[in-house]
Enzyme design. Sequence first.
Site, PDB file in Angstrom:
ATOM      1  N   GLY A  20       0.761  -1.253   0.000  1.00  9.38           N
ATOM      2  CA  GLY A  20       0.000   0.000   0.000  1.00  9.38           C
ATOM      3  C   GLY A  20       0.787   1.295   0.000  1.00  9.38           C
ATOM      4  O   GLY A  20       0.254   2.338   0.380  1.00  9.38           O
ATOM      5  N   ASN A  22       1.692   2.988  -2.599  1.00 11.44           N
ATOM      6  CA  ASN A  22       1.062   3.892  -3.585  1.00 11.44           C
ATOM      7  C   ASN A  22      -0.258   4.440  -3.049  1.00 11.44           C
ATOM      8  O   ASN A  22      -0.599   5.598  -3.304  1.00 11.44           O
ATOM      9  CB  ASN A  22       0.878   3.179  -4.930  1.00 11.44           C
ATOM     10  N   LEU A  98      -9.036  -7.154 -13.690  1.00 16.43           N
ATOM     11  CA  LEU A  98     -10.455  -6.804 -13.804  1.00 16.43           C
ATOM     12  C   LEU A  98     -10.985  -7.309 -15.136  1.00 16.43           C
ATOM     13  O   LEU A  98     -10.289  -7.282 -16.148  1.00 16.43           O
ATOM     14  CB  LEU A  98     -10.640  -5.286 -13.729  1.00 16.43           C
ATOM     15  N   HIS A 114       2.293   0.594 -13.035  1.00 16.16           N
ATOM     16  CA  HIS A 114       3.032  -0.621 -13.385  1.00 16.16           C
ATOM     17  C   HIS A 114       4.533  -0.343 -13.279  1.00 16.16           C
ATOM     18  O   HIS A 114       5.014   0.689 -13.755  1.00 16.16           O
ATOM     19  CB  HIS A 114       2.657  -1.038 -14.819  1.00 16.16           C
ATOM     20  N   ASP A 150      -2.032  -4.263 -19.129  1.00 13.88           N
ATOM     21  CA  ASP A 150      -0.959  -3.250 -19.127  1.00 13.88           C
ATOM     22  C   ASP A 150      -0.785  -2.563 -20.484  1.00 13.88           C
ATOM     23  O   ASP A 150       0.348  -2.254 -20.892  1.00 13.88           O
ATOM     24  CB  ASP A 150       0.378  -3.878 -18.678  1.00 13.88           C
ATOM     25  N   GLU A 179       7.529   5.438  -8.296  1.00 14.80           N
ATOM     26  CA  GLU A 179       6.088   5.165  -8.457  1.00 14.80           C
ATOM     27  C   GLU A 179       5.286   6.063  -7.523  1.00 14.80           C
ATOM     28  O   GLU A 179       4.310   6.702  -7.922  1.00 14.80           O
ATOM     29  CB  GLU A 179       5.774   3.707  -8.089  1.00 14.80           C
TER      30      GLU A 179
HETATM   31  C1  GRF Z   1       3.953  -1.617  -7.230  1.00 14.61           C
HETATM   32  O1  GRF Z   1       5.249  -1.948  -7.643  1.00 14.61           O
HETATM   33  C2  GRF Z   1       3.042  -1.468  -8.422  1.00 14.61           C
HETATM   34  O2  GRF Z   1       3.673  -0.936  -9.545  1.00 14.61           O
HETATM   35  C3  GRF Z   1       2.641  -2.884  -8.687  1.00 14.61           C
HETATM   36  O3  GRF Z   1       2.494  -3.456  -7.410  1.00 14.61           O
HETATM   37  C4  GRF Z   1       3.307  -2.749  -6.474  1.00 14.61           C
HETATM   38  C5  GRF Z   1       2.425  -2.262  -5.373  1.00 14.61           C
HETATM   39  O4  GRF Z   1       3.144  -1.637  -4.338  1.00 14.61           O
HETATM   40  N1  GRF Z   1       1.471  -2.948  -9.527  1.00 14.61           N
HETATM   41  P1  GRF Z   1       2.388  -0.940  -3.139  1.00 14.61           P
HETATM   42  O5  GRF Z   1       1.409  -1.958  -2.568  1.00 14.61           O
HETATM   43  O6  GRF Z   1       1.678   0.274  -3.659  1.00 14.61           O
HETATM   44  O7  GRF Z   1       3.451  -0.586  -2.145  1.00 14.61           O
END
Ligand code: GRF
Length: 195
Positions: A20, A22, A98, A114, A150, A179
């Site tokens: 989590g 992000n 999804l 991604h 993707d 990210e």
């Molecule tokens: C990230 O590397 C994202 O790009 C991928 O899964 C990971 C999730 O990381 N789809 P987090 O749970 O947000 O730390």
Amino acid sequence: MEKLNGKKKIRVSVFISGRGTNLKSLINFSKKKNSPIKIVLVITNNKKAKGIYYAKKNKIKSLFINYKNKNKAETKILIILKKYKINLICLAGFMKILSKQIISKYKCRILNIHPSLLPKYKGLNTHKRVLKNKEKFTGCTVHIVNLRLDSGKIILQKTVKVLRKDDESSLSRRVLKVENLIYPRAVKKFISSNL
Ligand code: GRF
């Protein structure tokens, strides 16, 4: 879905399956003065997802959806999204694909992050494959979700240099930092030109 009045906050649901970070960065962005988004709901397919902590800490509703039966899970998700008047879905480490049921209902309203420079390295284990191929650069991408994995329109992308000493964990750590930086920026950019 209705076109939104520029002054209204976009109601966002973030889907997670794990750590989590992000989600955390999107929550921080939503708390900023003049942020265009309000995160009203976190959905997870994993009861033990660490990221749920960030939702709880910020008093954001989080819901666990049992994915044993994907069709039923998605039907339930659609009902919930409607109930919470969600305008935009942000996938943030959501480990389920999804299906058309949701993607067509929220056409051009689902974003994903991604960990590669798409269209390169779609799918899983991106860092491992990047290292194996001795790439000099990798990165991360925020894109719109369409029916192909993707492959939707790219909103924002940032490059990360691969270092000679990198292994999978050091590389993924550095990419993850980027990210966390670009996801809010991409959301802002997407909203200003699409919603
Ligand atoms: C990230 O590397 C994202 O790009 C991928 O899964 C990971 C999730 O990381 N789809 P987090 O749970 O947000 O730390």
